[in-house]
Design a protein around this motif. Sequence first.
Motif, mmCIF file in Angstrom:
data_model
loop_
_atom_site.group_PDB
_atom_site.id
_atom_site.type_symbol
_atom_site.label_atom_id
_atom_site.label_comp_id
_atom_site.label_asym_id
_atom_site.label_seq_id
_atom_site.Cartn_x
_atom_site.Cartn_y
_atom_site.Cartn_z
ATOM 1 N N ALA A 1 1.685 10.878 -6.971
ATOM 2 C CA ALA A 1 2.827 11.437 -8.059
ATOM 3 C C ALA A 1 1.478 11.724 -9.204
ATOM 4 C CB ALA A 1 3.648 10.581 -8.601
ATOM 5 N N ALA A 2 0.593 11.011 -9.077
ATOM 6 C CA ALA A 2 -0.324 11.141 -10.247
ATOM 7 C C ALA A 2 -1.504 12.347 -10.010
ATOM 8 C CB ALA A 2 -1.408 9.534 -10.574
ATOM 9 N N LYS A 3 -1.510 12.540 -8.802
ATOM 10 C CA LYS A 3 -2.522 13.673 -8.362
ATOM 11 C C LYS A 3 -1.954 14.632 -8.053
ATOM 12 C CE LYS A 3 -6.463 10.471 -7.112
ATOM 13 N NZ LYS A 3 -7.199 10.469 -5.718
ATOM 14 N N GLY A 4 -0.653 14.759 -8.083
ATOM 15 C CA GLY A 4 0.192 16.007 -7.429
ATOM 16 C C GLY A 4 -0.082 16.323 -6.025
ATOM 17 N N MET A 5 -0.128 15.293 -5.118
ATOM 18 C CA MET A 5 -0.427 15.382 -3.895
ATOM 19 C C MET A 5 0.817 14.892 -3.184
ATOM 20 S SD MET A 5 -4.383 14.082 -3.922
ATOM 21 C CE MET A 5 -4.487 13.588 -2.283
ATOM 22 N N THR A 6 1.022 14.895 -1.789
ATOM 23 C CA THR A 6 1.972 14.258 -0.914
ATOM 24 C C THR A 6 1.530 13.109 -0.509
ATOM 25 O OG1 THR A 6 1.159 15.246 1.110
ATOM 26 C CG2 THR A 6 2.432 16.514 -0.031
ATOM 27 N N ARG A 7 2.436 12.199 -0.202
ATOM 28 C CA ARG A 7 2.109 10.683 0.176
ATOM 29 C C ARG A 7 1.211 10.866 1.425
ATOM 30 N NH1 ARG A 7 2.218 7.336 4.798
ATOM 31 N NH2 ARG A 7 2.658 5.263 4.296
ATOM 32 N N ASP A 8 1.477 11.641 2.411
ATOM 33 C CA ASP A 8 0.732 11.835 3.777
ATOM 34 C C ASP A 8 -0.916 12.401 3.294
ATOM 35 O OD1 ASP A 8 2.898 10.927 4.977
ATOM 36 O OD2 ASP A 8 3.435 12.836 5.517
ATOM 37 N N ALA A 9 -1.132 13.091 2.511
ATOM 38 C CA ALA A 9 -2.313 13.643 2.193
ATOM 39 C C ALA A 9 -3.421 12.509 1.328
ATOM 40 C CB ALA A 9 -2.201 14.651 1.116
ATOM 41 N N VAL A 10 -2.424 11.592 0.647
ATOM 42 C CA VAL A 10 -3.284 10.489 -0.019
ATOM 43 C C VAL A 10 -3.751 9.456 1.212
ATOM 44 C CG1 VAL A 10 -3.021 8.634 -1.602
ATOM 45 C CG2 VAL A 10 -2.142 10.763 -2.199
ATOM 46 N N TYR A 11 -2.583 9.156 2.000
ATOM 47 C CA TYR A 11 -3.070 8.466 3.283
ATOM 48 C C TYR A 11 -3.647 8.814 4.168
ATOM 49 C CZ TYR A 11 -2.064 5.520 7.550
ATOM 50 O OH TYR A 11 -2.270 4.769 8.650
ATOM 51 N N ASP A 12 -4.206 10.090 4.192
ATOM 52 C CA ASP A 12 -5.131 10.605 5.308
ATOM 53 C C ASP A 12 -6.490 10.585 4.464
ATOM 54 O OD1 ASP A 12 -3.231 11.382 7.089
ATOM 55 O OD2 ASP A 12 -3.112 13.438 6.422
ATOM 56 N N GLY A 13 -6.235 10.743 3.179
ATOM 57 C CA GLY A 13 -7.604 10.666 2.296
ATOM 58 C C GLY A 13 -8.064 9.507 2.216
ATOM 59 N N TYR A 14 -7.303 8.138 2.339
ATOM 60 C CA TYR A 14 -7.985 7.006 2.374
ATOM 61 C C TYR A 14 -8.507 6.755 3.777
ATOM 62 C CZ TYR A 14 -5.832 4.798 -1.900
ATOM 63 O OH TYR A 14 -5.732 4.475 -3.429
ATOM 64 N N ALA A 15 -7.666 7.269 4.807
ATOM 65 C CA ALA A 15 -8.253 6.872 6.231
ATOM 66 C C ALA A 15 -9.689 7.685 6.326
ATOM 67 C CB ALA A 15 -7.368 7.176 7.050
ATOM 68 N N SER A 16 -9.793 8.925 6.018
ATOM 69 C CA SER A 16 -10.814 9.604 6.367
ATOM 70 C C SER A 16 -12.102 9.226 5.376
ATOM 71 C CB SER A 16 -10.607 11.176 5.649
ATOM 72 O OG SER A 16 -10.349 11.385 4.681
ATOM 73 N N GLY A 17 -11.870 8.309 4.294
ATOM 74 C CA GLY A 17 -12.992 7.942 3.499
ATOM 75 C C GLY A 17 -13.478 6.770 4.195
ATOM 76 N N MET B 1 0.915 -1.249 0.008
ATOM 77 C CA MET B 1 -0.089 0.144 0.147
ATOM 78 C C MET B 1 0.956 1.010 0.028
ATOM 79 S SD MET B 1 -3.145 0.789 -0.333
ATOM 80 C CE MET B 1 -3.927 2.411 -0.287
ATOM 81 N N ASP B 2 2.111 1.040 0.596
ATOM 82 C CA ASP B 2 3.052 2.464 0.455
ATOM 83 C C ASP B 2 3.280 2.968 -0.804
ATOM 84 O OD1 ASP B 2 2.942 2.780 3.360
ATOM 85 O OD2 ASP B 2 4.841 1.488 3.638
ATOM 86 N N GLY B 3 3.408 1.654 -1.622
ATOM 87 C CA GLY B 3 3.749 1.856 -3.155
ATOM 88 C C GLY B 3 2.737 2.555 -3.755
ATOM 89 N N VAL B 4 1.456 2.059 -3.608
ATOM 90 C CA VAL B 4 0.229 2.596 -4.080
ATOM 91 C C VAL B 4 0.055 4.099 -3.775
ATOM 92 C CG1 VAL B 4 -2.339 2.454 -4.097
ATOM 93 C CG2 VAL B 4 -1.071 0.406 -4.435
ATOM 94 N N LEU B 5 0.388 4.377 -2.318
ATOM 95 C CA LEU B 5 0.077 5.749 -1.945
ATOM 96 C C LEU B 5 1.331 6.866 -2.585
ATOM 97 C CD1 LEU B 5 -0.036 5.297 1.835
ATOM 98 C CD2 LEU B 5 -1.948 5.706 0.161
ATOM 99 N N GLN B 6 2.442 6.357 -2.962
ATOM 100 C CA GLN B 6 3.480 6.935 -3.541
ATOM 101 C C GLN B 6 3.114 7.212 -5.019
ATOM 102 O OE1 GLN B 6 5.758 8.569 -2.247
ATOM 103 N NE2 GLN B 6 6.501 7.529 -0.259
ATOM 104 N N ARG B 7 2.514 6.418 -5.699
ATOM 105 C CA ARG B 7 2.272 6.340 -7.170
ATOM 106 C C ARG B 7 0.927 7.140 -7.336
ATOM 107 N NH1 ARG B 7 3.481 0.908 -6.901
ATOM 108 N NH2 ARG B 7 1.317 0.014 -7.045
ATOM 109 N N GLU B 8 0.182 7.018 -6.414
ATOM 110 C CA GLU B 8 -1.055 7.830 -6.392
ATOM 111 C C GLU B 8 -0.791 9.444 -6.229
ATOM 112 O OE1 GLU B 8 -5.947 7.720 -4.817
ATOM 113 O OE2 GLU B 8 -4.670 6.051 -5.395
#
Length: 250
Positions: free
Chosen positions: A189-205, A180-187
């Motif tokens: 990059a694709a969305k122009g976000m930080t890894r931590d922001a994507v992580y928080d987005g998954y958790a808050s979802g 999942m760490d790899g998915v977070l990093q790739r996502e």
Amino acid sequence: MRVLITAGASGIGFAMGEAFAAAGYDVWVTDVDGVALAECPATWTTRLVDAANEAQMRGLFEEITSAGGLDVACANAGIAGPTARVEDVAWEDWKICVDITLGAAFLTAKFAAPLLKAAGAGAIILTSSTAGVFGYPNRAPYSAAKWGVIGLMKTLAMELGPFGIRANAICPGAVEGPRMDGVLQREAAAKGMTRDAVYDGYASGTSMRTFVRAQDIANMAVFLASEGAARVSGQVISVDGHTENPDPKP
């Protein structure tokens, strides 16, 4: 009792192996990572097998048959595939993701079915994903393959039910760990976000505001194989902290 777990040398598969071993099963695992297989417990039977390779899977099941058969098959192999908008996904990347993620599940079921029919009982447990329930932006090959896994499971439940065999699919949400760490990093990059922001987005979802653990998935697999789930078949069971938003944002 004997269980086969494909992609069982790490992550969810390894957690399944530990949980089934604790429940008294003779554990067989396959993986394409020989180094990870070498680190599995010595009490497990490990085989370097590509679960999406028909010849290798046929050979594996011939060995399982000679060893006395099978009680549970966990079709867990799959890959994340590319993270990209659908128009940017290469055809070759699409085929690889679907061939491995859906193809490996099909081959596991194809070769497990005769053994379970001969026993007149058993369970096939397929690892799908919440992406196979909701769909997922920027993950078209993976999502399509995981939807396909659910369709396969529903068909298996209908075909094999008369023989006393149950089939169910577990849909993990975001699972803590290296994959999942790899998915977070790739996502990110694709969305122009930080890894931590994507992580928080998954958790808050999720309504529980959390990722899940591989052990949570493994515990569900052991339950689905047990007498406690003797009349549970054809079900799509999410272990995800209740996903509310399948498109995580910061």
